[in-house]
Design an enzyme around this catalytic site. Structure first.
Site, PDB file in Angstrom:
ATOM      1  NE  ARG A  55      -3.288   2.209   3.149  1.00 22.05           N
ATOM      2  CZ  ARG A  55      -4.394   2.806   2.737  1.00 22.05           C
ATOM      3  NH1 ARG A  55      -5.045   2.317   1.694  1.00 22.05           N
ATOM      4  NH2 ARG A  55      -4.867   3.892   3.335  1.00 22.05           N
TER       5      ARG A  55
ATOM      6  CE1 TYR B 104      26.967  14.383   0.918  1.00 20.27           C
ATOM      7  CE2 TYR B 104      26.772  11.998   0.752  1.00 20.27           C
ATOM      8  CZ  TYR B 104      27.433  13.114   1.228  1.00 20.27           C
ATOM      9  OH  TYR B 104      28.555  12.955   1.970  1.00 20.27           O
TER      10      TYR B 104
END
Length: 308
Positions: A255, A300
């Site tokens: 979900r 990053y």
């Protein structure tokens, strides 16, 4: 209270001082108490500084950003009364910004407080979902059932309780949709994806011939009884091991993954909220946080010379 901030008649994008100067003139023209004015100025200053620190332009402020800010206050252990007051202050500021055409559309911040800090959900990548949903043995009734069940859960983002309570009368396979009921009324209509529909149709044919089929439930255990949450959790764990997925997934992982993948691919968060059945947009906003964290990590790792 300091009302001697230099007043300006224009707004440089991202200029907190210029915006606050005009906002102070605005609230001074209203019949607010001095305490209310001071609270508005203090709260709005902090919010706009937060926006500036994130390098977000004023015209990009939206309800998700407000939710993130309020959750940030909650993580700082701010009192619920403080958070409620901040929401009121920000609402007033955003109304002013809309009137001044600093933001293009009114920002809907009508959500509930106090805010609960929700744990970041465990989610799967699209590749991991593929691995998980390709471990079932389709030569057996159980394998077909599990395949149809998991495909439907990922396709529709249903809760475990909704999945296990789904009746044959809650589906319209010709129209490719399911109905999720609450208090015996249809409350949400969710479309079924093509892949889930394919396996659901195959399963339903086998289900008709299954000798222990005496239930109106779409999915049942091999004895013909309703599946339990524990039973569902066990089969999820079993298939995750077979797929060599090391994440500690649970009955809500598909979900959560459904919601993440929708938003990643451009779905409107309010539409996702309705599909999931969340009463409060803040419950859905956690998925936006997960995506933002993914992006920060990716930037990053791809940019920093010592990241790898």
């Amino acid at each position: 209270m300091n009302n001697n901030i230099k007043q300006v008649n224009y707004f440089e994008r991202g200029d907190v001082m210029a915006l606050m100067a005009e906002y102070i003139k605005y609230i001074n023209s209203k019949s607010f108490t001095n305490n209310t004015k001071e609270a508005y100025i203090s709260d709005c200053n902090m919010f706009l500084n937060y926006v500036q620190e994130l390098n977000i332009e004023f015209y990009d402020i939206d309800n998700i950003l407000v939710i993130k800010y309020l959750n940030n206050l909650k993580m700082q252990k701010k009192a619920n009364s403080t958070i409620t007051r901040n929401l009121s202050s920000i609402n007033n500021l955003l109304g002013f910004m809309y009137k001044k055409k600093i933001i293009k559309e009114p920002v809907n911040t009508e959500f509930e407080v106090p805010i609960k800090v929700r744990p970041v959900p465990v989610t799967l990548t699209v590749e991991e979902v593929d691995l998980l949903l390709n471990t079932q043995d389709l030569t057996t009734f159980k394998g077909l059932r599990d395949k149809a069940m998991l495909e439907l859960m990922y396709a529709c983002g249903v809760k475990v309780s909704e999945l296990l309570s789904l009746s044959i009368y809650d589906m319209d396979l010709d129209r490719r949709q399911i109905f999720l009921r609450k208090n015996n009324r249809k409350t949400r209509v969710i479309p079924i994806g093509k892949i889930a529909l394919k396996y659901l149709k195959v399963y339903m044919k086998e289900r008709e011939n299954y000798q222990k089929n005496t239930s109106d439930l779409v999915f049942f255990n091999l004895k013909g009884n309703k599946l339990t949450r524990q039973g569902f959790w066990k089969l999820i764990k079993e298939y995750s091991r077979e797929a060599n997925i090391e994440k500690n997934i649970n009955t809500y992982t598909l979900r959560h993954s459904f919601a993440i993948h929708l938003i990643e691919n451009g779905a409107d968060i309010t539409a996702v909220q309705r599909i999931l059945g969340h009463k409060n947009l803040m419950a859905t906003a956690i998925y936006k946080d997960v995506i933002d964290n993914y992006k920060i990590k990716e930037v990053y790792e791809n940019s920093h010379p010592r990241a790898k």
